[in-house]
Write a protein that holds these residues in place. Structure first.
Motif, mmCIF file in Angstrom:
data_model
loop_
_atom_site.group_PDB
_atom_site.id
_atom_site.type_symbol
_atom_site.label_atom_id
_atom_site.label_comp_id
_atom_site.label_asym_id
_atom_site.label_seq_id
_atom_site.Cartn_x
_atom_site.Cartn_y
_atom_site.Cartn_z
ATOM 1 N N ALA A 174 0.832 -1.205 0.000
ATOM 2 C CA ALA A 174 0.000 0.000 0.000
ATOM 3 C C ALA A 174 0.863 1.250 0.000
ATOM 4 O O ALA A 174 0.591 2.209 -0.741
ATOM 5 C CB ALA A 174 -0.931 -0.011 1.215
ATOM 6 N N ARG A 175 1.909 1.246 0.800
ATOM 7 C CA ARG A 175 2.785 2.415 0.887
ATOM 8 C C ARG A 175 3.483 2.678 -0.456
ATOM 9 O O ARG A 175 3.551 3.815 -0.921
ATOM 10 C CB ARG A 175 3.810 2.201 2.005
ATOM 11 C CG ARG A 175 4.694 3.413 2.269
ATOM 12 C CD ARG A 175 5.392 3.305 3.619
ATOM 13 N NE ARG A 175 6.128 2.055 3.776
ATOM 14 C CZ ARG A 175 5.775 1.072 4.618
ATOM 15 N NH1 ARG A 175 4.700 1.207 5.372
ATOM 16 N NH2 ARG A 175 6.505 -0.026 4.718
ATOM 17 N N ALA A 176 3.989 1.637 -1.095
ATOM 18 C CA ALA A 176 4.690 1.806 -2.373
ATOM 19 C C ALA A 176 3.740 2.240 -3.483
ATOM 20 O O ALA A 176 4.078 3.084 -4.321
ATOM 21 C CB ALA A 176 5.388 0.504 -2.751
ATOM 22 N N ALA A 177 2.554 1.665 -3.520
ATOM 23 C CA ALA A 177 1.584 2.023 -4.552
ATOM 24 C C ALA A 177 1.139 3.472 -4.412
ATOM 25 O O ALA A 177 1.032 4.211 -5.412
ATOM 26 C CB ALA A 177 0.381 1.086 -4.495
ATOM 27 N N ILE A 178 0.873 3.910 -3.190
ATOM 28 C CA ILE A 178 0.452 5.299 -2.961
ATOM 29 C C ILE A 178 1.567 6.260 -3.338
ATOM 30 O O ILE A 178 1.312 7.354 -3.875
ATOM 31 C CB ILE A 178 0.007 5.477 -1.494
ATOM 32 C CG1 ILE A 178 -1.301 4.722 -1.254
ATOM 33 C CG2 ILE A 178 -0.151 6.951 -1.144
ATOM 34 C CD1 ILE A 178 -1.720 4.651 0.193
ATOM 35 N N ALA A 179 2.818 5.866 -3.099
ATOM 36 C CA ALA A 179 3.945 6.716 -3.483
ATOM 37 C C ALA A 179 3.980 6.927 -4.996
ATOM 38 O O ALA A 179 4.212 8.031 -5.478
ATOM 39 C CB ALA A 179 5.257 6.099 -3.008
ATOM 40 N N VAL A 180 3.718 5.868 -5.767
ATOM 41 C CA VAL A 180 3.678 5.995 -7.229
ATOM 42 C C VAL A 180 2.507 6.875 -7.656
ATOM 43 O O VAL A 180 2.647 7.778 -8.486
ATOM 44 C CB VAL A 180 3.577 4.607 -7.893
ATOM 45 C CG1 VAL A 180 3.236 4.750 -9.380
ATOM 46 C CG2 VAL A 180 4.886 3.850 -7.722
#
Length: 374
Positions: A171-177
């Motif tokens: 979730a953290r990586a996807a939101i960063a993108v």
């Protein structure tokens, strides 16, 4: 022969640009190619595409070069604008190096490219697309996973935190993108294994240059072995120093053949042409997985493509001239100098030629529809 080297100059357009180093590098490549190609009766000159301005179109219309070397990787600091350049060159009737707008668009739309590969039976990691933060809950893939922007290249948006092992990390990586690149996040199964590149040159026939492999050093101990943005573009970073590219030494000839066949199949699936590179990961079971297709790969003399060509006995000036010959062969049926003007005789075009290339400006027919491509 008059050659124009078209390149983007948009690295300083945005205050916060996560791909600035990659965009700036294109200008250096243009300078190296100009030097390599300007010999005897051949004159090469750079022409910059500034931001989102299209005045380069009028300049090209006036110059009517024999060939355009297309190095444009973005428009107005947006990689998705890359596909507009070949379309404009087609409408101008100017032959150019590299792949068409369709192929560049497919390669940059990573989910669509993967769908095409799977339809052709070409191995590529299982994937999902996250368009909104709530889409993360629907991702049903085995960990570890890697998260990257769905419409970027040059490893933009890829760092150690891109490889995730839990739903919270995902979730953290996807939101960063989503928040940084304002585009969907591509979530792929992370293939842990060797990273091998297959450079491809030519059309009919198409040949593989010597394969190269990434060797991950101390900076990658207990961390994901991935070629991040820092590893590619921040030359002083430990990641760059410890992710060297070298010729791939494969004692398993069957594996080498599978790598080349997979790369050629992937390149053909997207209808790419002239030159490019296919990036693969090899699983513990020896299965090559396509992780990226680069139809507009880096042509810097210090980059992997030129190094692979040198290993095949093709130095940088010879490589530059070979790219010119390949584009002219595809467009005109032979590598000879193009005679300008309407009614120019030439051999029958091969099926993978550029649309409208070499025909001159598009004209309207009196009382009828606009003339258009086959």
């Amino acid at each position: 022969m008059h050659i124009v080297i078209l390149h983007n100059r948009d690295h300083d357009l945005l205050e916060e640009d996560p791909g600035r180093e990659a965009r700036e590098d294109v200008m250096r490549v243009a300078a190296f190619l100009c030097e390599a190609l300007t010999r005897g009766t051949t004159h090469a000159e750079p022409l910059a595409v500034e931001g989102n301005r299209l005045d380069f179109v009028d300049t090209l219309r006036q110059l009517q070069p024999d060939l355009v070397i297309n190095l444009c990787e973005s428009l107005a600091a947006d990689s998705r604008g890359e596909i507009l350049i070949p379309g404009l060159l087609d409408l101008l009737g100017l032959p150019y190096t590299g792949s068409s707008a369709l192929s560049l668009g497919l390669a940059l739309h990573k989910p669509k490219a993967k769908e095409l590969l799977r339809a052709r039976g070409i191995s590529t990691p299982a994937f999902a697309v996250v368009q909104r933060p709530e889409d993360v809950k629907a991702v049903d893939l085995p960990y570890p996973l890697i998260v990257k922007p769905a419409h970027e290249d040059a490893s933009m948006g890829v760092d150690f935190d891109s490889v995730v092992h839990t739903p919270a990390e995902l979730a953290r990586a996807a939101i960063a993108v989503l928040s940084t690149f304002h585009q969907p996040a591509l979530v792929e199964q992370f293939i842990q294994g060797r990273e091998i590149y297959v450079p491809l040159l030519g059309n009919a026939p198409r040949r593989a240059l010597p394969l190269t492999e990434i060797h991950f050093g101390q900076a990658f101990e207990n961390r994901p072995n991935i070629v991040s943005y820092k590893a590619k573009w921040e030359t002083e970073s430990p990641e760059c120093r410890d992710s060297t590219s070298a010729l791939c030494r494969l004692e398993d000839t069957a594996l080498e053949e599978r790598l080349i066949q997979t790369a050629v199949g992937a390149f053909s699936a997207l209808d790419c042409q002239d030159y490019g590179r296919v990036d693969l990961r090899v699983s513990a079971e020896g299965v090559p997985y396509v992780i990226d297709i680069n139809p507009n790969c880096d042509l810097h003399p210090g980059a992997g493509f030129a190094k692979a060509a040198a290993a095949a006995g093709i130095d940088y000036p010879a490589l530059a001239n070979r790219l010119v010959e390949i584009a002219l062969e595809r467009t005109h049926g032979n590598p000879s100098h193009r005679t300008k003007g309407p009614g120019t005789a030439r051999r029958v075009d091969p099926p993978n030629r550029n649309v409208l290339a070499g025909r001159g400006p598009v004209r309207h027919r009196a009382g009828g529809p606009r003339a258009h491509a086959e």
